[in-house]
Design an enzyme around this catalytic site. Structure first.
Site, PDB file in Angstrom:
ATOM      1  CB  SER A 108      -0.498  -0.077   0.821  1.00 19.66           C
ATOM      2  OG  SER A 108      -2.256   1.167   1.368  1.00 19.66           O
ATOM      3  CG  ASP A 245      -2.996   3.720  -0.944  1.00 19.46           C
ATOM      4  OD1 ASP A 245      -3.699   4.007  -2.506  1.00 19.46           O
ATOM      5  OD2 ASP A 245      -3.569   3.539  -0.364  1.00 19.46           O
ATOM      6  CG  ASP A 247      -3.204  -0.514  -2.136  1.00 22.40           C
ATOM      7  OD1 ASP A 247      -2.804   0.435  -2.152  1.00 22.40           O
ATOM      8  OD2 ASP A 247      -3.449  -1.545  -1.699  1.00 22.40           O
ATOM      9  CG  ASP A 249      -6.078   0.691  -0.500  1.00 29.18           C
ATOM     10  OD1 ASP A 249      -5.378   1.499  -0.780  1.00 29.18           O
ATOM     11  OD2 ASP A 249      -5.895  -0.384   0.090  1.00 29.18           O
TER      12      ASP A 249
END
Length: 447
Positions: A108, A245, A247, A249
């Site tokens: 992340s 960010d 990833d 999400d």
């Protein structure tokens, strides 16, 4: 110490997070998630189970995804390798093709040397704690070892990105024509799909942070570093900036003047719009205890009920699922629109925020004026037992501070989930008031 944290397994790649661990974790996942009525029916019909695997562009994602795929295939699971895609894309694809489960390799918003393994069950949903515990226990147990034709295959998921992009575009009821959007992709998993999708939705797009090289993810770009995005929005005269960010999400935003718009403000805009259109189930928004008092006040003024959960988007999703609610999220930018996603989706959130700007013709600054942000001061009191948050003297001090602030503020003490620390958060009408109360409570906690 438990292997799973608040969002899967995470750590320094080739430190605690090794290829051996990834392979064993994948084998254990096949054992635990390969059980159940549907899995048994597929085996009875002579079919192998299927899993989707995706990753962000960290260089360590190469060997970790290979290890995960090896562990799954050696357990008799067919693997569809979706390549580099956002976490919410992996979750969507699992549901879209009715896969039995899936794995996302990502840490992340963490720096590049870290990595992580997130596991999703059927339908693209995150695992509850008790299932994670079963997987962890299965790592030391008997593994599945099929032979011959029963061994799993690993194949490229050739249209994975197209499926996800089409899904995102189909979720919109209004195009983004006329909007100039700056996208910051954090040199992460959305570097390809996010700019493409925003352009296909009609926006004029300027892109920064979309040149991943395996080691630059989140490095000075993305939702944890908004300075470059704000400067680029102002420099180019854009209408809005959207930050993901690593990833993707998460979604945070910047208005035309370079002011940061956080997850609470984004949720306020979306909640009001969804209520207006009859799409906000039971006129309810789900947030965590960390959401700003200003969000609660704004929702109350618009007849929207707020449900609060513990910190973590998984807990938000659990409450949303239990109540059938359509919108929830966190101040950090994890926003869940349950009609279209089973997890926070930064690209989806950004598209819908921009669609509301395009539909109304209003600036982002004007839209977020629906909510007045209360100044918030957070002090991490380190080196104290987590149980200190519930000691009598601390509880009495919190109650006294809350009474003194009244409706003009809020106090929250929260023990850390991973280290000896208590977080003291205070909101008040002014920053000075919030800081004064927070510092006084922090001293009592230390005492």
């Amino acid at each position: 110490m438990a292997l799973f944290g608040t969002d899967g397994v995470r750590g320094l790649a080739n430190g605690p997070l090794t290829a051996d661990l990834a392979l064993t974790l994948a084998q254990a996942t096949a054992v635990v998630l390969g059980q159940g009525r549907i899995a048994d029916a597929r085996r009875a019909a002579g079919k192998r189970l299927t899993a989707v695997v995706a990753r962000d562009p960290r260089i360590s994602g190469n060997f970790l995804s290979s290890a995960v795929e090896a562990g799954l295939a050696s357990s008799g699971v067919d693997v569809l390798d979706a390549g580099i895609l956002p976490t919410p894309a992996a979750a969507f694809l699992i549901a879209d093709i009715d896969a039995d489960f899936g794995v996302m390799i990502s840490a992340s918003h963490n720096p590049a040397p870290d990595n992580g393994i997130k596991i999703f069950a059927r339908g693209g949903v995150k695992l509850p704690d008790h299932v994670e515990k079963r997987i962890e226990e299965a790592m030391t147990g008997e593994k599945l070892r099929p032979t011959g034709a029963d061994v799993g295959r690993v194949e490229r998921f050739s249209d994975a990105e197209d499926r996800y992009a089409i899904h995102l575009l189909a979720s919109l009821t209004h195009r983004l024509d006329g909007l100039h959007v700056v996208l910051d992709c954090a040199h992460g998993a959305a570097s390809g799909v996010s700019p493409e999708t925003f352009r296909n939705a009609g926006a004029r797009v300027t892109v920064i942070g979309a040149d991943p090289d395996g080691i630059n993810i989140n490095d000075g770009y993305g939702s944890t570093h908004l300075e470059r995005l704000a400067a680029e929005v102002v420099r180019t005269g854009a209408d809005v900036g959207i930050a993901h960010d690593g990833d993707a999400d998460r979604c945070l935003a910047v208005d035309a003047a370079g002011n940061i718009v956080d997850g609470d403000q984004i949720m306020a805009v979306l909640a009001v719009a969804m209520k207006r259109d009859g799409r906000l189930k039971d006129d309810t928004l789900v947030t965590t205890v960390m959401s700003n008092l200003g969000l609660h006040r704004a929702m109350e003024a618009h007849g929207i009920h707020v449900e609060t959960t513990a910190v973590g988007d998984r807990y938000v999703l659990e409450r949303m699922t239990a109540g059938g609610y359509s919108l929830g999220g966190e101040q950090s930018g994890h926003v869940i629109m349950s009609r279209f996603a089973t997890t926070g989706d930064g690209v989806l959130t950004g598209l819908h925020l921009c669609a509301e700007m395009a539909r109304t013709g209003r600036s982002l600054a004007d839209l977020v004026s629906v909510m007045t942000v209360f100044p918030q001061v957070l002090i991490n009191v380190r080196g104290v037992p987590r149980s200190r948050a519930t000691d009598d003297d601390v509880v009495e001090a919190v109650e006294a501070a809350s009474a003194a602030l009244g409706a003009a503020g809020r106090v929250l003490l929260r023990p850390s989930g991973t280290e000896p620390m208590v977080r003291v958060m205070v909101e008040a009408v002014t920053t000075d008031d919030a800081r004064r109360v927070a510092e006084r409570l922090a001293e009592i906690v230390r005492g």
